[in-house]
Design an enzyme around this catalytic site. Structure first.
Site, mmCIF file in Angstrom:
data_model
loop_
_atom_site.group_PDB
_atom_site.id
_atom_site.type_symbol
_atom_site.label_atom_id
_atom_site.label_comp_id
_atom_site.label_asym_id
_atom_site.label_seq_id
_atom_site.Cartn_x
_atom_site.Cartn_y
_atom_site.Cartn_z
ATOM 1 N N ALA A 15 0.835 -1.201 0.000
ATOM 2 C CA ALA A 15 0.000 0.000 0.000
ATOM 3 C C ALA A 15 0.871 1.253 0.000
ATOM 4 C CB ALA A 15 -0.905 -0.009 1.231
ATOM 5 N N ASP A 16 0.264 2.389 -0.360
ATOM 6 C CA ASP A 16 1.022 3.641 -0.411
ATOM 7 C C ASP A 16 1.691 3.965 0.922
ATOM 8 O OD1 ASP A 16 0.480 4.070 -3.064
ATOM 9 O OD2 ASP A 16 -1.186 5.457 -2.710
ATOM 10 N N ILE A 17 0.994 3.713 2.036
ATOM 11 C CA ILE A 17 1.559 4.015 3.352
ATOM 12 C C ILE A 17 2.804 3.173 3.614
ATOM 13 C CG2 ILE A 17 0.091 2.346 4.553
ATOM 14 C CD1 ILE A 17 1.211 5.798 5.899
ATOM 15 N N ARG A 39 0.773 -10.138 -2.927
ATOM 16 C CA ARG A 39 0.107 -11.250 -3.612
ATOM 17 C C ARG A 39 0.669 -11.438 -5.016
ATOM 18 N NH1 ARG A 39 -5.942 -9.318 -2.910
ATOM 19 N NH2 ARG A 39 -4.843 -7.368 -3.365
ATOM 20 N N TYR A 60 2.206 -13.105 1.287
ATOM 21 C CA TYR A 60 2.404 -12.620 2.652
ATOM 22 C C TYR A 60 2.998 -13.726 3.524
ATOM 23 C CZ TYR A 60 -1.066 -9.196 0.996
ATOM 24 O OH TYR A 60 -1.754 -8.249 0.279
ATOM 25 N N LYS A 99 -3.279 1.689 11.501
ATOM 26 C CA LYS A 99 -4.554 2.038 12.098
ATOM 27 C C LYS A 99 -5.610 2.228 11.023
ATOM 28 C CE LYS A 99 -5.139 5.648 11.003
ATOM 29 N NZ LYS A 99 -5.385 6.065 9.617
ATOM 30 N N ARG A 171 -10.506 2.829 1.258
ATOM 31 C CA ARG A 171 -11.170 3.421 2.421
ATOM 32 C C ARG A 171 -12.640 3.761 2.177
ATOM 33 N NH1 ARG A 171 -6.209 7.509 3.297
ATOM 34 N NH2 ARG A 171 -6.104 7.042 1.055
#
Length: 358
Positions: A15-17, A39, A60, A99, A171
């Protein structure tokens, strides 16, 4: 524990984060990025090529099965947290969890139980908690002479998104991150409220009326009021549909705290807040007799690297000194989740008051 002891991180998900946290791992003096799993092996290889050298895995599970991985960072959609955080803990990997930590407290309790059973450290990814400004602000809030007794807290985190975000971002998808803006932005607001209140849970939560939902029923903007038995009150507002804002205002009997960039500071290595004590007007009430003072805190490392450094320090203490995991972080996460759950429940029950019980 010397920072020459390096903890090897695995990242599951691209993910970007994860880009931001991978950079933080590289900047932290006691951490290194060892493996990245996706994946898609091709996606993992692309991520590794763009974000520093590491082993690329096409699943994963492969990251969790790597014996050289000490800890994993989990930036997956919230709906996948309980599955992968529990599995990571069972494989004796320490867990840095993005989070919101789970879809509800019951799920998070499963994660806590798995981590406690395996003796691994659990911490959420609320980065601003590790900025040195946060400790400086807490000193002011704890000063009975300058701030006094806390009476109210008001927080806000909003940012304006585009049509692609509102249609395609995880989101806004009920099967991926069903908590929407409440989970993404509201988490920060509620954490700030609890932080200011020394993590004392409110007794009652009432969601604000007319939250904005998308066509799938996911929250795009909402707010709530929180009430404590001793008379403290708090409010928050979060939204994917309003201009970028991230404020805390905490009001005490003798002082007031203001901060306007509490989640991501205006500058990476410099952060400020405003403090006022015993404020008043001039004789003719035409201006303030004294204005809030600005306090600027500098840091050599950005807050996300400080978070990684602290997490890695705790992991090293467990790994090399046989220390027990620090329970403060999962306890703080759980309280934040409990209040978030109460806001969600109040919305679903027609904005009725919801009582919080630990």
């Amino acid at each position: 524990m010397a920072e020459s002891t390096v903890i090897r991180f695995g990242v599951i998900g691209c993910a970007d984060i994860a880009r931001k946290v991978s950079r933080a791992i590289a900047l932290s003096p006691n951490a290194t990025l060892h493996a990245v799993g996706s994946r898609s092996l091709e996606k993992a290889r692309s991520f590794v090529a763009a974000n520093g050298g590491a082993i690329a895995y096409g699943s994963y599970e492969a990251v969790l099965d790597d014996p050289d991985v000490d800890a994993v960072y989990v930036p997956l959609p919230t709906s996948l947290h309980v599955r992968w955080a529990v599995l990571a803990a069972r494989k004796k990997k320490h867990v840095l969890l993005e989070k919101p930590v789970a879809l509800n407290a019951k799920e998070f309790d499963e994660i806590i139980e798995a981590c406690e059973s395996s003796g691994v450290q659990l911490m959420d990814g609320t980065m601003w908690m590790h900025n040195p400004r946060t400790a400086s602000m807490k000193e002011f809030l704890s000063d009975a002479n300058r701030f006094g007794q806390l009476k109210s807290i008001h927080t806000c985190f909003t940012f304006s998104t585009n049509a692609d975000f509102l249609e395609n971002d995880i989101r806004v998808k009920p099967d991926l991150d069903a908590l929407g803006a409440l989970g993404d932005e509201g988490w920060y607001c509620l954490r700030a409220i609890l932080w200011a209140a020394n993590y004392e849970l409110p007794k009652t939560v009432i969601a604000s009326r007319e939250p904005e939902l998308n066509k799938a029923g996911v929250v795009m903007s909402c707010g709530a009021s929180l009430y404590w038995e001793d008379g403290k009150v708090a409010t928050f507002y979060c939204s994917f549909l309003s201009n970028l804002t991230m404020d805390i205002t905490a009001v005490g009997t003798k002082g007031t705290l203001h901060v306007h960039d509490f989640i991501i500071p205006y500058e990476e290595k410099e952060a400020s807040f405003y403090a006022a004590s015993e404020s008043g007007f001039d004789e003719l009430v035409t201006k303030w007799a004294s204005q809030p003072s600005k306090h600027t805190i500098n840091t050599d490392l950005p807050q996300e690297a400080l978070m990684v450094r602290e997490f890695a320090r705790l992991v090293a203490e467990i790994k090399f000194n046989h220390s027990k995991p620090e329970k403060k972080w999962p306890a703080v996460s759980r309280k934040t989740q409990l209040v978030l759950d109460a806001v969600k429940a109040s919305i679903e029950r027609g904005f009725e008051p919801v009582q919080i019980q630990e």
